[in-house]
Write a protein that holds these residues in place. Structure first.
Motif, mmCIF file in Angstrom:
data_model
loop_
_atom_site.group_PDB
_atom_site.id
_atom_site.type_symbol
_atom_site.label_atom_id
_atom_site.label_comp_id
_atom_site.label_asym_id
_atom_site.label_seq_id
_atom_site.Cartn_x
_atom_site.Cartn_y
_atom_site.Cartn_z
ATOM 1 N N GLY A 68 0.802 -1.212 0.000
ATOM 2 C CA GLY A 68 0.000 0.000 0.000
ATOM 3 C C GLY A 68 0.837 1.265 0.000
ATOM 4 O O GLY A 68 0.297 2.368 0.019
ATOM 5 N N MET A 69 2.175 1.099 -0.025
ATOM 6 C CA MET A 69 3.089 2.243 -0.036
ATOM 7 C C MET A 69 3.919 2.235 -1.305
ATOM 8 O O MET A 69 4.157 1.177 -1.894
ATOM 9 C CB MET A 69 4.053 2.165 1.155
ATOM 10 N N THR A 70 4.368 3.416 -1.690
ATOM 11 C CA THR A 70 5.348 3.478 -2.766
ATOM 12 C C THR A 70 6.715 3.116 -2.203
ATOM 13 O O THR A 70 6.928 3.116 -0.986
ATOM 14 C CB THR A 70 5.411 4.895 -3.369
ATOM 15 N N LEU A 71 7.652 2.812 -3.082
ATOM 16 C CA LEU A 71 9.017 2.539 -2.633
ATOM 17 C C LEU A 71 9.579 3.742 -1.878
ATOM 18 O O LEU A 71 10.228 3.590 -0.839
ATOM 19 C CB LEU A 71 9.912 2.208 -3.837
ATOM 20 N N ASN A 72 9.308 4.924 -2.402
ATOM 21 C CA ASN A 72 9.815 6.135 -1.763
ATOM 22 C C ASN A 72 9.214 6.335 -0.372
ATOM 23 O O ASN A 72 9.915 6.739 0.570
ATOM 24 C CB ASN A 72 9.520 7.354 -2.633
ATOM 25 N N ASP A 73 7.914 6.036 -0.229
ATOM 26 C CA ASP A 73 7.268 6.153 1.084
ATOM 27 C C ASP A 73 7.940 5.237 2.106
ATOM 28 O O ASP A 73 8.169 5.628 3.256
ATOM 29 C CB ASP A 73 5.786 5.790 0.985
ATOM 30 N N TYR A 74 8.227 4.009 1.691
ATOM 31 C CA TYR A 74 8.808 3.055 2.628
ATOM 32 C C TYR A 74 10.241 3.422 2.989
ATOM 33 O O TYR A 74 10.647 3.334 4.155
ATOM 34 C CB TYR A 74 8.757 1.632 2.055
ATOM 35 N N VAL A 75 11.025 3.843 1.999
ATOM 36 C CA VAL A 75 12.393 4.280 2.283
ATOM 37 C C VAL A 75 12.363 5.446 3.272
ATOM 38 O O VAL A 75 13.137 5.479 4.248
ATOM 39 C CB VAL A 75 13.130 4.678 0.990
ATOM 40 N N ASN A 76 11.459 6.396 3.069
ATOM 41 C CA ASN A 76 11.348 7.534 3.980
ATOM 42 C C ASN A 76 10.934 7.102 5.377
ATOM 43 O O ASN A 76 11.418 7.636 6.383
ATOM 44 C CB ASN A 76 10.351 8.563 3.444
ATOM 45 N N LEU A 77 10.017 6.125 5.463
ATOM 46 C CA LEU A 77 9.582 5.634 6.766
ATOM 47 C C LEU A 77 10.742 4.994 7.527
ATOM 48 O O LEU A 77 10.905 5.203 8.736
ATOM 49 C CB LEU A 77 8.442 4.631 6.594
ATOM 50 N N MET A 78 11.562 4.224 6.828
ATOM 51 C CA MET A 78 12.747 3.628 7.455
ATOM 52 C C MET A 78 13.703 4.717 7.930
ATOM 53 O O MET A 78 14.237 4.668 9.043
ATOM 54 C CB MET A 78 13.455 2.706 6.457
#
Length: 305
Positions: free
Chosen positions: A226-236
């Motif tokens: 449900g997230m983009t790759l960029n969203d997940y990288v930012n969350l990490m």
């Protein structure tokens, strides 16, 4: 309850190492506010009950129930029984997507659903206590065994009755699960991001590591999480940055650079978007609470919701 002691998420509710399993076995405190973390949360209620306010819905877990939900969405333990004891862990996505669960489960959990099963027994309380001890032992072999055994326990859910409780957002956005070809790709993507999120990486780098086309990598990951790759990288990066901000001797610019953000302005914008405050305000808030007296129970709880 006038004398109730509350848990302060901003003080110790973020993941120090968002790529590693973090276990707990405690009597948690009711939370004053929601928090988030870049892992799937596993809860086993040893005794009592716990009420959570999730992103879009509320749920109550009772003694003997085992639950999973995506911690990347804001959630809050808003009520509990006086005798509550719960156990579990924060499971990084790199492990989560290795699980052999029904195809629709992973994607729906990432969209905001909560999995609950009552098919547990007395061995679960003993096992969760042991995994917590192993994970905190400092022994890499024991920590690895805690991960492996926890994954096997979660996989057993598929053989017993369970419920997927869908919040309003997940009802609207639920998608079909992963197929046998895409699941290993998501694992490789998560592995690469876990190892390199502090570096200057983009979708091309991530796709190359997974040996797929960037557009395919983006589609598979979005469908699965449900997230983009960029969203997940930012969350990490933001999970890592919050932990660093708790250290007095690291300035905000250094935190931004060490967390993988290319500029201070980009860091400030992302941090404010997900935390609701600037990095400096977050640090000031943490330090202010650190100098406030904290009841003995809160010091001993050590729980992360």
């Amino acid at each position: 309850m006038a004398d109730r002691v509350y848990y302060e998420p901003a003080t110790n509710g973020v993941e120090r190492l968002p790529t590693e399993l973090r276990m707990f076995h405690a009597s948690p405190l009711v939370m004053r506010a929601s928090h988030w973390h870049a892992q799937v949360e596993v809860n086993y209620i040893v005794q009592g009950w716990a009420s959570y306010r999730m992103s879009g819905h509320s749920v109550k877990f009772r003694a003997g129930e085992l639950a999973l939900f995506w911690g990347g969405l804001p959630h809050c333990l808003d009520d509990r029984s006086d005798d509550l004891v719960y156990a579990g862990g924060h499971l990084p996505l790199v492990h989560f997507f290795r699980l052999r669960l029904p195809q629709d489960v992973q994607s729906k959990l990432m969209q905001g659903a909560t999995l609950v099963t009552r098919a547990t027994d007395a061995s679960d309380a003993l096992n969760f206590a042991r995994w917590n001890n192993y994970a905190r032992s400092g022994d890499p072999m024991k920590a690895g065994m805690a991960v492996d055994e926890l994954l096997l326990r979660i996989e057993r859910v598929r053989f017993d009755p369970y419920e997927l409780l869908l919040g309003p957002a997940s009802v609207a956005n639920a998608v079909d699960g992963l197929d046998h070809h895409s699941s290993p790709i998501v694992v490789r993507i998560c592995e690469f991001i876990a190892e390199n999120f502090r570096e200057d990486i983009d979708s091309t780098d991530i796709a190359s590591a997974a040996s797929v086309h960037p557009k395919y990598a983006m589609n598979v990951f979005k469908k699965s999480t449900g997230m983009t790759l960029n969203d997940y990288v930012n969350l990490m990066r933001l999970s890592y940055a919050q932990a660093m901000l708790m250290l007095d001797d690291i300035n905000v610019l250094q935190v931004a650079m060490d967390s993988g953000f290319g500029s201070l302005s980009a860091f400030n914008k992302s941090f404010r978007k997900i935390s609701g405050m600037s990095p400096s305000d977050f640090r000031r808030d943490v330090r202010g609470r650190a100098h406030s007296p904290m009841p003995v129970r809160a010091q001993m709880a050590g729980a992360m919701n």
